[in-house]
Design a protein around this motif. Structure first.
Motif, PDB file in Angstrom:
ATOM      1  N   ASP A 308       0.817  -1.218   0.000  1.00 58.43           N
ATOM      2  CA  ASP A 308       0.000   0.000   0.000  1.00 58.43           C
ATOM      3  C   ASP A 308       0.847   1.263   0.000  1.00 58.43           C
ATOM      4  OD1 ASP A 308      -2.292  -1.542   0.046  1.00 58.43           O
ATOM      5  OD2 ASP A 308      -2.475  -1.493   2.237  1.00 58.43           O
ATOM      6  N   VAL A 309       2.080   1.173   0.518  1.00 54.38           N
ATOM      7  CA  VAL A 309       2.953   2.354   0.552  1.00 54.38           C
ATOM      8  C   VAL A 309       4.097   2.252  -0.457  1.00 54.38           C
ATOM      9  CG1 VAL A 309       2.448   2.794   2.985  1.00 54.38           C
ATOM     10  CG2 VAL A 309       4.441   1.413   2.395  1.00 54.38           C
ATOM     11  N   ALA A 310       4.248   1.077  -1.081  1.00 49.17           N
ATOM     12  CA  ALA A 310       5.358   0.870  -2.011  1.00 49.17           C
ATOM     13  C   ALA A 310       5.109   1.568  -3.340  1.00 49.17           C
ATOM     14  CB  ALA A 310       5.579  -0.621  -2.229  1.00 49.17           C
ATOM     15  N   ASP A 311       6.172   2.101  -3.930  1.00 49.51           N
ATOM     16  CA  ASP A 311       6.097   2.666  -5.277  1.00 49.51           C
ATOM     17  C   ASP A 311       6.146   1.554  -6.325  1.00 49.51           C
ATOM     18  OD1 ASP A 311       6.316   5.691  -4.731  1.00 49.51           O
ATOM     19  OD2 ASP A 311       7.980   4.868  -3.580  1.00 49.51           O
ATOM     20  N   PHE A 312       6.922   0.514  -6.018  1.00 48.00           N
ATOM     21  CA  PHE A 312       7.019  -0.660  -6.887  1.00 48.00           C
ATOM     22  C   PHE A 312       6.951  -1.908  -6.012  1.00 48.00           C
ATOM     23  CE2 PHE A 312       9.358   2.716  -9.031  1.00 48.00           C
ATOM     24  CZ  PHE A 312       8.759   2.712 -10.279  1.00 48.00           C
ATOM     25  N   GLY A 313       6.265  -2.942  -6.483  1.00 51.73           N
ATOM     26  CA  GLY A 313       6.142  -4.160  -5.704  1.00 51.73           C
ATOM     27  C   GLY A 313       6.453  -5.392  -6.536  1.00 51.73           C
ATOM     28  N   ILE A 314       7.075  -6.368  -5.897  1.00 52.19           N
ATOM     29  CA  ILE A 314       7.352  -7.660  -6.527  1.00 52.19           C
ATOM     30  C   ILE A 314       6.723  -8.728  -5.651  1.00 52.19           C
ATOM     31  CG2 ILE A 314       9.131  -9.287  -7.298  1.00 52.19           C
ATOM     32  CD1 ILE A 314      11.071  -6.894  -7.461  1.00 52.19           C
ATOM     33  N   VAL A 315       5.762  -9.490  -6.215  1.00 49.17           N
ATOM     34  CA  VAL A 315       5.128 -10.559  -5.460  1.00 49.17           C
ATOM     35  C   VAL A 315       5.943 -11.828  -5.678  1.00 49.17           C
ATOM     36  CG1 VAL A 315       3.039 -11.927  -5.123  1.00 49.17           C
ATOM     37  CG2 VAL A 315       2.855  -9.497  -5.687  1.00 49.17           C
ATOM     38  N   GLY A 316       6.557 -12.311  -4.614  1.00 47.75           N
ATOM     39  CA  GLY A 316       7.394 -13.503  -4.717  1.00 47.75           C
ATOM     40  C   GLY A 316       8.245 -13.687  -3.484  1.00 47.75           C
ATOM     41  N   ASP A 317       8.995 -14.767  -3.449  1.00 50.05           N
ATOM     42  CA  ASP A 317       9.843 -15.117  -2.317  1.00 50.05           C
ATOM     43  C   ASP A 317      11.137 -14.304  -2.379  1.00 50.05           C
ATOM     44  OD1 ASP A 317      11.376 -16.253  -0.337  1.00 50.05           O
ATOM     45  OD2 ASP A 317      10.926 -18.316  -0.879  1.00 50.05           O
ATOM     46  N   ALA A 318      11.357 -13.459  -1.400  1.00 48.12           N
ATOM     47  CA  ALA A 318      12.545 -12.594  -1.392  1.00 48.12           C
ATOM     48  C   ALA A 318      13.835 -13.407  -1.418  1.00 48.12           C
ATOM     49  CB  ALA A 318      12.524 -11.693  -0.153  1.00 48.12           C
ATOM     50  N   ILE A 319      13.817 -14.579  -0.799  1.00 46.87           N
ATOM     51  CA  ILE A 319      15.033 -15.408  -0.744  1.00 46.87           C
ATOM     52  C   ILE A 319      15.428 -15.885  -2.141  1.00 46.87           C
ATOM     53  CG2 ILE A 319      15.985 -17.565   0.182  1.00 46.87           C
ATOM     54  CD1 ILE A 319      14.140 -17.137   2.612  1.00 46.87           C
ATOM     55  N   LYS A 320      14.439 -16.085  -3.004  1.00 49.94           N
ATOM     56  CA  LYS A 320      14.735 -16.504  -4.378  1.00 49.94           C
ATOM     57  C   LYS A 320      14.996 -15.306  -5.288  1.00 49.94           C
ATOM     58  CE  LYS A 320      11.887 -20.695  -4.058  1.00 49.94           C
ATOM     59  NZ  LYS A 320      10.672 -21.392  -4.560  1.00 49.94           N
ATOM     60  N   ILE A 321      14.317 -14.217  -5.025  1.00 47.75           N
ATOM     61  CA  ILE A 321      14.419 -13.047  -5.903  1.00 47.75           C
ATOM     62  C   ILE A 321      15.713 -12.259  -5.671  1.00 47.75           C
ATOM     63  CG2 ILE A 321      13.381 -10.769  -6.361  1.00 47.75           C
ATOM     64  CD1 ILE A 321      10.645 -12.134  -5.866  1.00 47.75           C
ATOM     65  N   LEU A 322      16.149 -12.143  -4.419  1.00 51.46           N
ATOM     66  CA  LEU A 322      17.306 -11.295  -4.105  1.00 51.46           C
ATOM     67  C   LEU A 322      18.585 -11.701  -4.847  1.00 51.46           C
ATOM     68  CD1 LEU A 322      16.759 -10.576  -0.302  1.00 51.46           C
ATOM     69  CD2 LEU A 322      16.879  -8.885  -2.132  1.00 51.46           C
ATOM     70  N   PRO A 323      18.959 -12.990  -4.904  1.00 55.78           N
ATOM     71  CA  PRO A 323      20.190 -13.332  -5.638  1.00 55.78           C
ATOM     72  C   PRO A 323      20.116 -12.954  -7.116  1.00 55.78           C
ATOM     73  CG  PRO A 323      19.480 -15.165  -4.256  1.00 55.78           C
ATOM     74  CD  PRO A 323      18.367 -14.170  -4.259  1.00 55.78           C
ATOM     75  N   VAL A 324      18.937 -13.129  -7.734  1.00 55.87           N
ATOM     76  CA  VAL A 324      18.776 -12.777  -9.140  1.00 55.87           C
ATOM     77  C   VAL A 324      18.878 -11.266  -9.320  1.00 55.87           C
ATOM     78  CG1 VAL A 324      17.211 -12.873 -11.117  1.00 55.87           C
ATOM     79  CG2 VAL A 324      17.310 -14.795  -9.509  1.00 55.87           C
ATOM     80  N   LEU A 325      18.197 -10.524  -8.445  1.00 57.95           N
ATOM     81  CA  LEU A 325      18.224  -9.056  -8.516  1.00 57.95           C
ATOM     82  C   LEU A 325      19.639  -8.526  -8.324  1.00 57.95           C
ATOM     83  CD1 LEU A 325      16.762  -6.330  -8.658  1.00 57.95           C
ATOM     84  CD2 LEU A 325      16.303  -6.534  -6.200  1.00 57.95           C
ATOM     85  N   THR A 326      20.353  -9.090  -7.365  1.00 60.53           N
ATOM     86  CA  THR A 326      21.729  -8.652  -7.089  1.00 60.53           C
ATOM     87  C   THR A 326      22.632  -8.901  -8.289  1.00 60.53           C
ATOM     88  OG1 THR A 326      21.437  -9.112  -4.728  1.00 60.53           O
ATOM     89  CG2 THR A 326      23.705  -8.938  -5.533  1.00 60.53           C
ATOM     90  N   GLU A 327      22.489 -10.069  -8.898  1.00 62.81           N
ATOM     91  CA  GLU A 327      23.333 -10.406 -10.044  1.00 62.81           C
ATOM     92  C   GLU A 327      23.029  -9.506 -11.238  1.00 62.81           C
ATOM     93  OE1 GLU A 327      26.537 -12.055 -11.545  1.00 62.81           O
ATOM     94  OE2 GLU A 327      25.773 -12.534  -9.538  1.00 62.81           O
ATOM     95  N   LYS A 328      21.747  -9.248 -11.480  1.00 59.01           N
ATOM     96  CA  LYS A 328      21.365  -8.365 -12.585  1.00 59.01           C
ATOM     97  C   LYS A 328      21.911  -6.954 -12.382  1.00 59.01           C
ATOM     98  CE  LYS A 328      18.579 -11.019 -15.124  1.00 59.01           C
ATOM     99  NZ  LYS A 328      18.820 -11.304 -16.573  1.00 59.01           N
ATOM    100  N   LEU A 329      21.842  -6.466 -11.136  1.00 59.49           N
ATOM    101  CA  LEU A 329      22.360  -5.124 -10.837  1.00 59.49           C
ATOM    102  C   LEU A 329      23.871  -5.063 -11.000  1.00 59.49           C
ATOM    103  CD1 LEU A 329      20.122  -4.179  -7.795  1.00 59.49           C
ATOM    104  CD2 LEU A 329      20.219  -2.982  -9.985  1.00 59.49           C
ATOM    105  N   LYS A 330      24.554  -6.132 -10.609  1.00 56.66           N
ATOM    106  CA  LYS A 330      26.014  -6.194 -10.783  1.00 56.66           C
ATOM    107  C   LYS A 330      26.381  -6.037 -12.260  1.00 56.66           C
ATOM    108  CE  LYS A 330      27.674  -9.017  -6.904  1.00 56.66           C
ATOM    109  NZ  LYS A 330      28.220 -10.360  -6.556  1.00 56.66           N
ATOM    110  N   LEU A 331      25.672  -6.788 -13.091  1.00 63.16           N
ATOM    111  CA  LEU A 331      25.958  -6.738 -14.528  1.00 63.16           C
ATOM    112  C   LEU A 331      25.623  -5.364 -15.097  1.00 63.16           C
ATOM    113  CD1 LEU A 331      24.546 -10.233 -15.604  1.00 63.16           C
ATOM    114  CD2 LEU A 331      26.951  -9.539 -15.498  1.00 63.16           C
TER     115      LEU A 331
END
Length: 336
Positions: A308-331
């Motif tokens: 309700d307060v987020a500007d952007f939201g991702i529905v999913g398991d943070a434990i699975k999403i965080l490694p992918v997000l981190t790797e994409k940002l690194k690249l």
């Protein structure tokens, strides 16, 4: 009590090792706004020893006047000389409102001063405003474990006094060309049985930035599953140049230390970017971070209040999403 004798808003300026704490600048900013509603001025009360060089900073952040008490008894904070100094200032100058930061020092000092001047004190305020009708100060703070917000008034005594949580008020844009009137005052210090002798000061060493000063926060909640998964938050924070914070649930479970807790019973933060991972968004947590410039939420529950307060939201398991997000940002940040 003749209220006509009480004028002005006084801010207790907390300084440690000749460095002004951020909450004092926040209070000057809000004090200036309150003073406009009352048609009065903001006075900074600066206590310490050899602290005269700090006056220009106070002028830059909105002080109309500075009362300077410079004495060896005030070099290191101890309760009795500071309480005596503030009590003497109030008795002499009779301010209408006195504000302190809700820090370890402010929480120790303010109640003792309020008892000496026989007035009320509202602790841990998150909102201050002037009542348009009677011009009393409306002081709002969490109550009943943060489940409600209580607005408290002090209509029968002066000054009206409050401690204010760091991070909830906005600092004014500094004007370092501003000038300020300085009044030096010393009430005299006579050591008594309430004086404490400081034998040594051992400072805590830490390489971490205070989360209230961080521009980017990656915050974890119960949805992170356990302390071992906070490495995922650290990895993302490192890529972004930010810091890791947490919800109360993680602190209560002993996954992380209290000093990185965000929320009503933790710290109030206003980073440029707040990434909430596995945080449902209880009202107590939202109160500590909803003023962030940009909020990104990652949570398995699509109906979680954090969205309700987020500007952007991702529905999913943070434990699975965080490694992918981190790797994409690194690249992305490496330009590959």
């Amino acid at each position: 009590m003749d209220f006509e004798n009480y004028k002005g808003i006084f801010i207790f300026v907390q300084q440690i090792d000749n460095k002004i704490s951020g909450v004092s600048f926040e209070l000057l900013g809000r004090g200036k706004e309150l003073a406009e509603d009352l048609g009065t001025e903001v006075t900074a009360v600066l206590l310490g020893f050899g602290v005269g060089d700090l006056v220009d900073e106070l002028a830059g952040y909105g002080a109309d006047k500075v009362i300077l008490i410079d004495d060896p008894a005030l070099e290191i904070y101890t309760t009795e000389p500071y309480a005596h100094a503030m009590y003497s200032v109030i008795e002499k100058y009779k301010p209408e409102i006195v504000l302190y930061g809700a820090t370890a020092i402010g929480r120790d000092l303010a109640p003792r001063v309020s008892a000496r001047v026989h007035t009320g004190l509202t602790a841990d305020c998150m909102k201050l405003e002037i009542d348009a009708g009677n011009k009393n100060l409306r002081m709002t703070r969490p109550a009943f474990g943060g489940n409600i917000m209580a607005t408290i008034l002090c209509p029968d005594f002066r000054p009206q006094m409050a401690t204010v949580r760091p991070g909830v008020m906005q600092k004014a844009t500094p004007n370092f060309y501003a000038e300020v009137a300085i009044e030096k005052y010393n009430p005299g210090f006579i050591p008594n049985h309430r004086y404490v002798e400081i034998l040594d000061v051992i400072k805590r060493q830490s390489n971490k930035i205070d989360i209230q000063d961080a521009k980017i926060l990656v915050s974890g909640g119960r949805g992170m599953g356990g302390p071992e998964n906070f490495k995922l938050l650290n990895d993302l924070a490192e890529v972004l140049g930010g810091e890791v914070s947490a919800s109360r649930a993680c602190v209560d479970a002993n996954w992380v230390e209290k000093d990185i807790q965000v929320g009503q019973t933790g710290k109030t933060v206003r980073p440029n970017l707040y990434i909430a991972c596995g945080i449902s968004g209880a009202i107590q947590h939202l109160a500590g971070m909803e003023e962030s410039d940009l909020i990104i939420a990652i949570n398995k529950d699509e109906s979680a209040p954090i969205f309700d307060v987020a500007d952007f939201g991702i529905v999913g398991d943070a434990i699975k999403i965080l490694p992918v997000l981190t790797e994409k940002l690194k690249l992305e940040m490496s330009g590959k």
